[in-house]
Design a protein around this motif. Structure first.
Motif, short mmCIF file in Angstrom:
data_model
loop_
_atom_site.label_atom_id
_atom_site.label_comp_id
_atom_site.label_asym_id
_atom_site.label_seq_id
_atom_site.Cartn_x
_atom_site.Cartn_y
_atom_site.Cartn_z
N LYS A 67 0.86 -1.19 0.00
CA LYS A 67 0.00 0.00 0.00
C LYS A 67 0.89 1.24 0.00
N CYS A 68 0.40 2.32 -0.59
CA CYS A 68 1.13 3.59 -0.60
C CYS A 68 0.13 4.72 -0.44
N PRO A 91 11.48 9.39 1.29
CA PRO A 91 12.24 10.65 1.41
C PRO A 91 11.61 11.83 0.68
N GLY A 92 10.49 11.61 0.03
CA GLY A 92 9.79 12.68 -0.68
C GLY A 92 8.40 12.23 -1.03
N ARG A 93 7.58 13.15 -1.44
CA ARG A 93 6.20 12.83 -1.82
C ARG A 93 6.20 12.17 -3.20
N VAL A 94 5.34 11.14 -3.35
CA VAL A 94 5.26 10.40 -4.60
C VAL A 94 3.81 10.33 -5.09
N ASP A 95 3.66 10.06 -6.38
CA ASP A 95 2.35 9.80 -6.95
C ASP A 95 2.08 8.30 -6.77
N GLU A 96 1.21 7.99 -5.82
CA GLU A 96 0.96 6.58 -5.50
C GLU A 96 0.33 5.81 -6.66
N HIS A 97 -0.31 6.52 -7.59
CA HIS A 97 -0.92 5.87 -8.75
C HIS A 97 0.10 5.54 -9.84
N SER A 98 1.30 6.05 -9.71
CA SER A 98 2.35 5.75 -10.69
C SER A 98 3.16 4.51 -10.32
N ALA A 99 2.85 3.89 -9.20
CA ALA A 99 3.66 2.80 -8.67
C ALA A 99 3.66 1.59 -9.59
N SER A 100 4.83 0.99 -9.69
CA SER A 100 4.96 -0.31 -10.35
C SER A 100 5.82 -1.18 -9.44
N ALA A 101 5.54 -2.47 -9.44
CA ALA A 101 6.27 -3.37 -8.55
C ALA A 101 6.59 -4.66 -9.27
N SER A 102 7.71 -5.25 -8.87
CA SER A 102 8.08 -6.58 -9.37
C SER A 102 8.55 -7.41 -8.18
N PHE A 103 8.35 -8.71 -8.28
CA PHE A 103 8.76 -9.63 -7.21
C PHE A 103 9.39 -10.84 -7.85
N ASN A 104 10.69 -11.03 -7.58
CA ASN A 104 11.44 -12.10 -8.22
C ASN A 104 12.41 -12.72 -7.21
N ASN A 105 12.28 -14.02 -6.99
CA ASN A 105 13.19 -14.75 -6.09
C ASN A 105 13.29 -14.11 -4.70
N GLY A 106 12.16 -13.67 -4.15
CA GLY A 106 12.15 -13.12 -2.80
C GLY A 106 12.56 -11.67 -2.70
N VAL A 107 12.78 -11.01 -3.84
CA VAL A 107 13.17 -9.59 -3.84
C VAL A 107 12.03 -8.77 -4.44
N LEU A 108 11.49 -7.85 -3.63
CA LEU A 108 10.43 -6.96 -4.05
C LEU A 108 11.04 -5.62 -4.44
N GLU A 109 10.66 -5.12 -5.59
CA GLU A 109 11.14 -3.80 -6.04
C GLU A 109 9.93 -2.96 -6.42
N ILE A 110 9.80 -1.79 -5.77
CA ILE A 110 8.70 -0.87 -6.03
C ILE A 110 9.29 0.43 -6.55
N THR A 111 8.75 0.92 -7.67
CA THR A 111 9.22 2.18 -8.25
C THR A 111 8.05 3.15 -8.26
N LEU A 112 8.30 4.39 -7.74
CA LEU A 112 7.28 5.42 -7.65
C LEU A 112 7.81 6.73 -8.22
N ASP A 113 6.97 7.45 -8.95
CA ASP A 113 7.35 8.75 -9.49
C ASP A 113 7.20 9.82 -8.41
N ARG A 114 8.19 10.70 -8.35
CA ARG A 114 8.12 11.82 -7.42
C ARG A 114 7.07 12.84 -7.85
N VAL A 115 6.54 13.57 -6.88
CA VAL A 115 5.61 14.67 -7.13
C VAL A 115 6.29 15.94 -6.65
#
Length: 124
Positions: A67-68, A91-115
């Motif tokens: 969740k964001c 560390p800064g405000r982000v657009d929560e609707h821009s989020a993308s996530a990937s999950f591979n071999n137990g590693v979660l990566e979430i990318t969010l665009d700054r606002v």
């Protein structure tokens, strides 16, 4: 509850009480939750994006919830024997609707665009 280090005949009793009280606290630590000492979250930032990377060994994609709210990301993970939840302050405000996530071999990566933190106001 912390006490000073003076010699006290009741030290053993108080230490045991402190241990029992900490065990009743309900705090879920990654190591206690069955994820071991490997559970780790890192936050990386650029001028345009913020990236959250979490190592969640033993977690399946179906046991993962993210969740964001624009300022924080909350990662909840569960296995058949344990649960883990962590709220990360970004560390800064982000657009929560821009989020993308990937999950591979137990590693979660979430990318969010700054606002942008502020907007220019035109004087009329």
């Amino acid at each position: 509850m912390r006490r000073d280090d003076r010699d006290d005949p009741f030290d053993d009793i108080f230490n045991e009480i402190e241990r029992m009280m900490e065990g009743m606290g309900g705090h879920i630590d990654a190591a206690d939750a069955g994820f071991g000492d490997d559970a780790h979250v890192s936050v990386y930032e650029t001028d345009e994006q913020i990236r959250v990377v979490a190592d969640l060994p033993g977690v399946d994609r179906d046991g993962l919830r993210i969740k964001c709210d624009g300022r924080h990301v909350t990662i909840s993970a569960s296995t058949s024997t344990s649960e883990y939840e962590e709220r990360i302050e970004l560390p800064g405000r982000v657009d929560e609707h821009s989020a993308s996530a990937s999950f591979n071999n137990g590693v979660l990566e979430i990318t969010l665009d700054r606002v942008d933190s502020s907007a220019n106001i035109d004087l009329s």
